[in-house]
Design a protein around this motif. Structure first.
Motif, PDB file in Angstrom:
ATOM      1  N   UNK A 271      -3.555 -18.569 -14.541  1.00  0.00           N
ATOM      2  CA  UNK A 271      -2.119 -18.340 -14.684  1.00  0.00           C
ATOM      3  C   UNK A 271      -1.347 -19.605 -14.331  1.00  0.00           C
ATOM      4  N   UNK A 272      -0.357 -19.909 -15.144  1.00  0.00           N
ATOM      5  CA  UNK A 272       0.505 -21.061 -14.882  1.00  0.00           C
ATOM      6  C   UNK A 272       1.874 -20.520 -14.501  1.00  0.00           C
ATOM      7  N   UNK A 273       2.548 -20.932 -13.484  1.00  0.00           N
ATOM      8  CA  UNK A 273       2.311 -22.093 -12.632  1.00  0.00           C
ATOM      9  C   UNK A 273       1.577 -21.775 -11.328  1.00  0.00           C
ATOM     10  N   UNK A 274       1.180 -20.510 -11.095  1.00  0.00           N
ATOM     11  CA  UNK A 274       0.577 -20.152  -9.809  1.00  0.00           C
ATOM     12  C   UNK A 274      -0.854 -20.661  -9.652  1.00  0.00           C
TER      13      UNK A 274
END
Length: 56
Positions: A5-8
């Motif tokens: 997952x982006x930004x996590x």
């Protein structure tokens, strides 16, 4: 497969499977499944996907 997952940058393992269906000339067909998505993909003699239905 792992989904990131982006930004996590949280990662999640994603179950998927490929089942060989048939060969037509130099093309091979596989049933692909991931969660509730299922389709038939076509692979050329180099191992590249040449047809992946229902994608953008």
């Amino acid at each position: 497969m792992v989904y990131i997952s982006i930004p996590t940058l949280e990662s999640k393992k994603v179950p998927q499977s490929y089942q060989y269906i048939r060969k037509e000339g130099e093309l091979r067909y596989f049933k692909y499944r991931c969660y509730d998505y299922e389709t038939i993909i076509c692979i050329d003699s180099n191992g590249l996907v040449v047809d992946y239905p229902n994608t953008l």
